[in-house]
Design a protein around this motif. Structure first.
Motif, PDB file in Angstrom:
ATOM      1  N   LEU A 259     104.750  -0.554  67.034  1.00  0.00           N
ATOM      2  CA  LEU A 259     105.337  -1.469  68.015  1.00  0.00           C
ATOM      3  C   LEU A 259     105.140  -2.919  67.575  1.00  0.00           C
ATOM      4  CD1 LEU A 259     104.399   0.225  71.405  1.00  0.00           C
ATOM      5  CD2 LEU A 259     106.673  -0.081  70.435  1.00  0.00           C
ATOM      6  N   LEU A 260     103.944  -3.203  67.027  1.00  0.00           N
ATOM      7  CA  LEU A 260     103.688  -4.558  66.542  1.00  0.00           C
ATOM      8  C   LEU A 260     104.684  -4.941  65.451  1.00  0.00           C
ATOM      9  CD1 LEU A 260      99.773  -4.691  66.378  1.00  0.00           C
ATOM     10  CD2 LEU A 260     101.272  -5.914  67.958  1.00  0.00           C
ATOM     11  N   ARG A 261     104.937  -3.977  64.569  1.00  0.00           N
ATOM     12  CA  ARG A 261     105.897  -4.236  63.486  1.00  0.00           C
ATOM     13  C   ARG A 261     107.292  -4.479  64.061  1.00  0.00           C
ATOM     14  NH1 ARG A 261     105.397  -2.931  58.262  1.00  0.00           N
ATOM     15  NH2 ARG A 261     107.391  -1.867  58.166  1.00  0.00           N
ATOM     16  N   ALA A 262     107.633  -3.686  65.087  1.00  0.00           N
ATOM     17  CA  ALA A 262     108.940  -3.855  65.703  1.00  0.00           C
ATOM     18  C   ALA A 262     109.073  -5.250  66.334  1.00  0.00           C
ATOM     19  CB  ALA A 262     109.157  -2.773  66.761  1.00  0.00           C
ATOM     20  N   LYS A 263     107.940  -5.766  66.784  1.00  0.00           N
ATOM     21  CA  LYS A 263     107.959  -7.113  67.379  1.00  0.00           C
ATOM     22  C   LYS A 263     108.000  -8.184  66.303  1.00  0.00           C
ATOM     23  CE  LYS A 263     106.859  -6.355  71.920  1.00  0.00           C
ATOM     24  NZ  LYS A 263     107.748  -6.773  72.984  1.00  0.00           N
ATOM     25  N   GLY A 264     107.951  -7.773  65.042  1.00  0.00           N
ATOM     26  CA  GLY A 264     108.079  -8.735  63.965  1.00  0.00           C
ATOM     27  C   GLY A 264     106.772  -9.184  63.348  1.00  0.00           C
ATOM     28  N   LEU A 265     105.666  -8.507  63.735  1.00  0.00           N
ATOM     29  CA  LEU A 265     104.376  -8.857  63.154  1.00  0.00           C
ATOM     30  C   LEU A 265     104.227  -8.158  61.810  1.00  0.00           C
ATOM     31  CD1 LEU A 265     102.557 -10.692  64.852  1.00  0.00           C
ATOM     32  CD2 LEU A 265     101.058  -8.718  65.182  1.00  0.00           C
ATOM     33  N   ASP A 266     103.681  -8.851  60.851  1.00  0.00           N
ATOM     34  CA  ASP A 266     103.582  -8.277  59.513  1.00  0.00           C
ATOM     35  C   ASP A 266     102.282  -7.476  59.378  1.00  0.00           C
ATOM     36  OD1 ASP A 266     103.919  -7.654  56.886  1.00  0.00           O
ATOM     37  OD2 ASP A 266     103.094  -9.567  56.174  1.00  0.00           O
ATOM     38  N   VAL A 267     102.294  -6.235  59.871  1.00  0.00           N
ATOM     39  CA  VAL A 267     101.115  -5.358  59.751  1.00  0.00           C
ATOM     40  C   VAL A 267     101.498  -4.149  58.917  1.00  0.00           C
ATOM     41  CG1 VAL A 267      99.924  -6.045  61.854  1.00  0.00           C
ATOM     42  CG2 VAL A 267     101.721  -4.310  61.953  1.00  0.00           C
ATOM     43  N   PRO A 268     100.525  -3.510  58.259  1.00  0.00           N
ATOM     44  CA  PRO A 268     100.854  -2.382  57.390  1.00  0.00           C
ATOM     45  C   PRO A 268     101.346  -1.163  58.194  1.00  0.00           C
ATOM     46  CG  PRO A 268      98.486  -2.650  57.547  1.00  0.00           C
ATOM     47  CD  PRO A 268      99.085  -3.833  58.220  1.00  0.00           C
ATOM     48  N   PRO A 269     102.205  -0.346  57.609  1.00  0.00           N
ATOM     49  CA  PRO A 269     102.750   0.814  58.323  1.00  0.00           C
ATOM     50  C   PRO A 269     101.859   2.063  58.261  1.00  0.00           C
ATOM     51  CG  PRO A 269     103.813   0.580  56.196  1.00  0.00           C
ATOM     52  CD  PRO A 269     102.803  -0.512  56.278  1.00  0.00           C
ATOM     53  N   ASP A 270     100.860   2.047  57.364  1.00  0.00           N
ATOM     54  CA  ASP A 270     100.115   3.287  57.134  1.00  0.00           C
ATOM     55  C   ASP A 270      98.799   3.326  57.905  1.00  0.00           C
ATOM     56  OD1 ASP A 270      98.937   1.277  55.725  1.00  0.00           O
ATOM     57  OD2 ASP A 270      98.442   2.516  53.988  1.00  0.00           O
ATOM     58  N   VAL A 271      98.721   2.652  59.035  1.00  0.00           N
ATOM     59  CA  VAL A 271      97.483   2.641  59.816  1.00  0.00           C
ATOM     60  C   VAL A 271      97.399   3.912  60.661  1.00  0.00           C
ATOM     61  CG1 VAL A 271      96.261   1.496  61.680  1.00  0.00           C
ATOM     62  CG2 VAL A 271      97.416   0.155  59.929  1.00  0.00           C
ATOM     63  N   TYR A 272      96.314   4.657  60.549  1.00  0.00           N
ATOM     64  CA  TYR A 272      96.193   5.826  61.416  1.00  0.00           C
ATOM     65  C   TYR A 272      94.802   6.030  61.977  1.00  0.00           C
ATOM     66  CZ  TYR A 272      94.652   7.927  57.047  1.00  0.00           C
ATOM     67  OH  TYR A 272      94.006   8.181  55.894  1.00  0.00           O
ATOM     68  N   THR A 273      93.827   5.195  61.578  1.00  0.00           N
ATOM     69  CA  THR A 273      92.554   5.247  62.293  1.00  0.00           C
ATOM     70  C   THR A 273      92.222   3.848  62.770  1.00  0.00           C
ATOM     71  OG1 THR A 273      91.189   4.787  60.357  1.00  0.00           O
ATOM     72  CG2 THR A 273      91.649   7.102  60.828  1.00  0.00           C
ATOM     73  N   VAL A 274      91.435   3.815  63.855  1.00  0.00           N
ATOM     74  CA  VAL A 274      91.087   2.525  64.449  1.00  0.00           C
ATOM     75  C   VAL A 274      90.273   1.708  63.443  1.00  0.00           C
ATOM     76  CG1 VAL A 274      89.837   1.412  66.319  1.00  0.00           C
ATOM     77  CG2 VAL A 274      91.168   3.480  66.763  1.00  0.00           C
ATOM     78  N   ARG A 275      89.387   2.409  62.722  1.00  0.00           N
ATOM     79  CA  ARG A 275      88.524   1.702  61.792  1.00  0.00           C
ATOM     80  C   ARG A 275      89.342   0.971  60.718  1.00  0.00           C
ATOM     81  NH1 ARG A 275      84.004   5.351  59.323  1.00  0.00           N
ATOM     82  NH2 ARG A 275      83.520   5.589  61.527  1.00  0.00           N
ATOM     83  N   TYR A 276      90.316   1.687  60.188  1.00  0.00           N
ATOM     84  CA  TYR A 276      91.182   1.117  59.153  1.00  0.00           C
ATOM     85  C   TYR A 276      91.987  -0.037  59.724  1.00  0.00           C
ATOM     86  CZ  TYR A 276      94.749   1.111  55.456  1.00  0.00           C
ATOM     87  OH  TYR A 276      95.599   0.763  54.443  1.00  0.00           O
ATOM     88  N   ALA A 277      92.452   0.134  60.951  1.00  0.00           N
ATOM     89  CA  ALA A 277      93.252  -0.907  61.601  1.00  0.00           C
ATOM     90  C   ALA A 277      92.435  -2.182  61.738  1.00  0.00           C
ATOM     91  CB  ALA A 277      93.707  -0.410  62.970  1.00  0.00           C
TER      92      ALA A 277
END
Lengths: 290, 268
Positions: A259-277
């Protein structure tokens, strides 16, 4: 044991239930997979996608309609004795395993598996205690009746009953179903501990995307009796659309980031754990590109 | 494995036989059995057999299902046949070898006995194949209703029966699961002496009983939560009503019985 060689593999496996009756039903079709020592594999898929059928083939509980199951390169159905011995090498923990407890004491119940393998005496006692240790069952509980324990403790005793056979491959069918958050986390921790101590291959069926994302190094996605994806969690969860199509979802944190990416924020697409995020977000905050 | 049990399995369908009122079918089965036991000759057996075949065809029941149902009874049937073959004396002596004697009457009785048992089994199967267990208990409850006057708890008995029937598949599934789980722990049910095999059942029976009691408890609570208090003043979702085909079925049944009795009168 050579870690590059698969410990267990299935080749072109098909299983048809009640073949030749009006209730004929193909559960899995032409599945080929291999699992290596030290791997922690998550199997996900909607209800009825063939997960349970698949795992019951791995230790010879179900006989393939066609195709092969190989343990260390040998067909597990080559003779009756071998099939029986494979069941000790490939430990299978069913869903709600606490409903299979039957002995007077937890010790005896955990000892049932290794005893069937022909282990006795001090070695048996050592194995039971070691297995109880892995799942955090204390010494004094071992002498109690399993029916007096709480739900979570029963589940641990049941898992210990399989671990006590010290299998090279440990398969668990939804080991955390119906447990509270704390119980869930600690059982997953126990499973990881066993996997690391024995360098075993662990295959875990789960409906919780968070769980497999946090624990597994590889994900097998089943859909309608076939393997739809077989990849790292990062790659699997990148295909969120495909997963949704199959009636599955992605971890919550992955949806948040999408959703963040859809809003135009440049975050990585491969995030799947909170720790990594958190790590990636902190990197970003420090101004480095991600 | 256990799922393959076919005994009394219901084949859903929409044929005339399926649509008949379950009470009609139950009564018709009784008529059929009486007719079968009254039959004495090739003609009367032929008549009853024709009825059986006609109903099987009407109900679109696969022949395979019928023969598969007979399989578990095979030993019993063979045993009966042999007993009748060797122990009936009369007519002409056909075989006389060592201590064995076979008389023509023996062959005849053995043949009729086998036919009778097989037709008896097939007839009951026809009922269970075309009637769901729930409909059957409903029919039983309605048919036994008059017994309420003498304080027989008909409704409660029927309820117990339908609950038991309802849980048979569940328990079979559960047993299968427990067997698989204990097999996964290396349990062996197939080899060893009888005592060993009996002992091997403990790991199955204990969890099965525990879960059966747990289920019974949960069901009782669930029923109480829905204010179940027995049969008094209870209405039904599906009220059984006799229709025109039931009348026709009774007519056919009466015809069958009359036919057999008439044939018997003429010594056929």
């Amino acid at each position: 044991m050579d870690p590059t060689k698969p410990i267990i593999e299935v080749q072109d496996l098909t299983h048809i239930y009640s073949a030749g009756t009006p209730f004929e039903h193909t559960a899995i079709e032409h599945i080929s997979l291999s699992f290596h020592p030290g791997e922690l594999v998550g199997v996900i898929g909607h209800t009825g996608s063939g997960k349970s059928t698949l795992i019951q083939h791995l230790n010879g509980l179900l006989k393939p309609t066609s195709g092969k199951v190989l343990y260390k390169g040998e067909d597990i159905w080559k003779d009756k004795k071998f099939t029986h011995s494979v069941r000790g090498k490939v430990g299978l923990v069913f869903q709600y395993p606490e409903y299979q407890l039957f002995e007077e004491t937890c010790w005896k119940d955990i000892a049932f598996g290794p005893k069937n393998q022909g282990i006795s005496g001090d070695e048996l006692d050592a194995r039971v205690r070691r297995a109880a240790g892995f799942v955090g069952i204390s010494e004094e509980l071992l002498e109690k009746s399993p029916f007096d324990l709480s739900g979570g403790q029963k589940r641990r005793v049941a898992i210990a009953g399989v671990i006590a056979m010290e299998p090279d491959v440990l398969i668990l069918d939804e080991p955390t179903a119906g447990l509270d958050a704390a119980g869930r986390d600690s059982i997953l921790e126990n499973i990881r501990a066993y996997q690391q101590a024995q360098n075993a291959a662990v295959i875990m069926v789960s409906h919780s995307m968070e769980e497999v994302a946090a624990l597994c190094s590889r994900l097998v996605v089943m859909n309608r009796g076939t393997v739809a994806m077989d990849n790292t969690p990062a790659d699997v969860f990148t295909c969120a659309d495909k997963l949704t199509e199959m009636g599955l979802s992605v971890p919550q944190v992955t949806s948040v980031f999408a959703l963040l990416r859809a809003k135009g924020l440049d975050v990585p697409p491969d995030v799947y754990t909170v720790r990594y995020a958190v790590a990636r977000l902190l990197e970003r905050k420090e101004g480095r590109p991600c | 494995m256990l799922k393959d049990i076919t005994l009394g399995q219901f084949f859903p369908g929409k044929t005339v036989v399926h649509r008949l009122d379950p009470r009609t079918k139950l009564l018709l089965l009784i008529v059929y059995i009486v007719a079968l036991f009254l039959a004495k000759s090739y003609f009367s057996y032929g008549l009853v057999l024709a009825f059986l075949i006609a109903v099987t065809l009407l109900g679109k029941i696969p022949w395979k299902a019928m023969t598969r149902g007979l399989k578990p009874m095979l030993i019993f049937i063979i045993f009966t046949a042999l007993l009748n073959l060797f122990y009936t004396k009369g007519g002409t002596l056909l075989v006389d070898w060592w201590i064995f004697e076979i008389w023509s009457d023996g062959v005849r009785t053995a043949f009729f006995m086998v036919l009778r048992i097989m037709m008896l089994i097939c007839g009951t199967f026809l009922l269970t194949y075309t009637t769901s267990p729930i409909a059957l208990t409903d029919a039983l409850e309605r048919l036994l209703n008059p017994l309420k006057k003498i304080h027989v708890p008909v409704h409660e008995l029927a309820m117990m029966m339908s609950i038991a029937l309802r849980f048979i598949p569940t328990l079979i599934e559960e047993t299968d699961k427990i067997i698989s789980a204990q097999k996964a722990r290396g349990a062996d049910f197939e080899t060893g002496s009888i005592i060993r095999r009996a002992k091997a059942l403990i790991p199955i029976l204990v969890p099965l009983f525990v879960s059966a009691f747990r289920r019974a408890d949960e069901l009782a609570t669930a029923m109480e939560c829905r204010c179940y208090h027995g049969g008094e003043g209870r209405t039904r979702l599906k009220v059984l009503r006799y229709a025109r085909i039931d009348l026709f079925a009774f007519f056919v049944g009466a015809l069958l019985l009359a036919g057999v009795i008439v044939l018997r009168r003429f010594g056929l």
